[in-house]
Design a protein around this motif. Sequence first.
Motif: not given
Lengths: 554, 74
Positions: A8, A56, A147-148
């Motif tokens: 992650r 993501n 990210w995100k």
Amino acid sequence: MGSYTYQRFRYRTPDELAGGRPIRRPVAIVGAGPVGLSAAIDLAQQGLPCVVLDDNDSVSDGSRAICWAKRTLEIFDRLGVARQMIAKGVTWKVGRIYHGGRELYRFDLLPEGGHKMPAFINLQQYYVEQYLVERACEFPGLIELRWKNRVTAVADLEDGVRITVATPDGEYHLECDWLIAADGARSSVRAMRGHSLAGQTYEDKFLIVDVRLEASYPSERRFWFQPSFDRGESVLIHRQPDNVFRIDFQLGRDADPAVERDVARVMERVRRVVGPQVPCQFEWCSVYTFRCARMARFIDGHVIFAGDAAHVVSPFGARGGNGGIQDVDNLCWKLARVIRDEAPAQLLASYEIERGRAADENITNSRRTTAFMSPGSAVERQFRDAVLELAADFPFARGLVNSGRLSQPCDYAGLPGIGPDALNGAMRAGRPCSDAPVIRADGTPGWLLEQLGAAPCALVFVDDEAQAARAEADGADCGIRGLKVITVGARAMRATGLSDPEGLVRSRYGDAAGVTYLIRPDQHVLARWPHCDPRAWRTAWDAYGRYDEGRASA
Amino acid sequence: MSELRVADGFGGYGDEFYERLIAAHQGLSERQSGALNARLILLLANQIGDRTILAQALAAARASVSPAPEAVRE
């Protein structure tokens, strides 16, 4: 536990939401897939900063794009990631084609020698993305991976774009001069801009499965038309790294995706392919249909679409992932020049036209493969089966058997601004340069494409030192910004000169003294001449830069 | 530039070829005859090989049956 451990990536509160002053960016990229990440690295290598927004926080879920062709590997090499990919990737050489229960023929790929990169490798998309992320992290001052960060709106500014981004910490705005939409087949940027893909939708459903088998399982690529052991129309198996095998089942039109992705049922099918005894672990599966479709235009104001966001094809031939990376290769040097005011924005029109041709080629190939794999009428099936049955005994028919045509780079010959081409021989204006082994002036071996790098180049064949010196001096004066003159002779004559130990540069490019190739930063031949005339180089280069005029007269 | 031959190319062998063509289908079901025709067309097309002639032959054959559909995109 699968063979791959998904990492992650850490979400960080963007500066804009942490009280920082918003800064306008030259480039924002939406989508941290292979296309978006490659674009970020390509721009960073040219010194341009960018921000990459991805909704993501990990790499591709599942192996997805797995076959990377030579031209793409050459681009990855330029981006500094090919070494890891080649080390990890696997290649198959022997393929077998079956019809029903019968083996029709086998073939052995005998790739041409004298290239740094292999004809292709199989490598799961999650590895490709991992290596690209690692490479992107080597440019901390230039590439910011967010990210995100989900793009929710894209608005036009006078000379750029204003993006609205949603994060776990709330919403913020980001302004950029150019936005590259690399957010995939279901591109949300494309939808927000009111565009769609036009083309054909196919009803056939496919089940794609990754399973882990033991290392000794054969590496051959095997393709069954109407397999005797499965209800479907076709089955394909080939190998990926980590002893993971990709099996593709053509389920037909009436299959129910919800039923077919049931793992017990999937493994039952897999068992019928690999046999009951082979130890076999499930990794991932997906049921899909596909389209062959593209956007009419790839550029909308200051929003540029690349990869699957701009065009989609069937997976046969590996034309999606490879086509997307080649989009980046075509786009980034142009965008860098436009941002630096070294070229007018019209230069970008050549991206749309050249990659439009590539998309059309990929769609054509994909459509033909689909027609062969899914005969639509009785007569179509009769011809298809005739080809298969003849293929057992008649080599010519093997050329008609179509289970996918592996991605080939697009030849831009004849498109506006390409040329002049005053030579015969295969390495014509518009084509990507063939690689060949070379020896550098310091005596070390290397490869031609490494020497070309990402600069405009004049590749000049010379007989003696005087010709080499003159070509270099003339090239320096001709006024093409950043032009690199590379001379090729019986021995390397200047600091940037090369010799041709196996004669492959000369056999691939032509061998008369004076022969000159003007090569674009994406390593496609722009023009070529039998004589070394730097004034002609400048004229050809400028004609390509004035793309709008070339286009009007095309 | 190649051109589809429209004059006699059999050189006196025409009747014999025709008889052999019909004989080749003897005893076959309609389906099998279709399969034979498909194989024969592929074998002959490969022998001809010439893109222009094959395109002309396809167009001529189609036109004599019913108007051609929209041309296949290149």
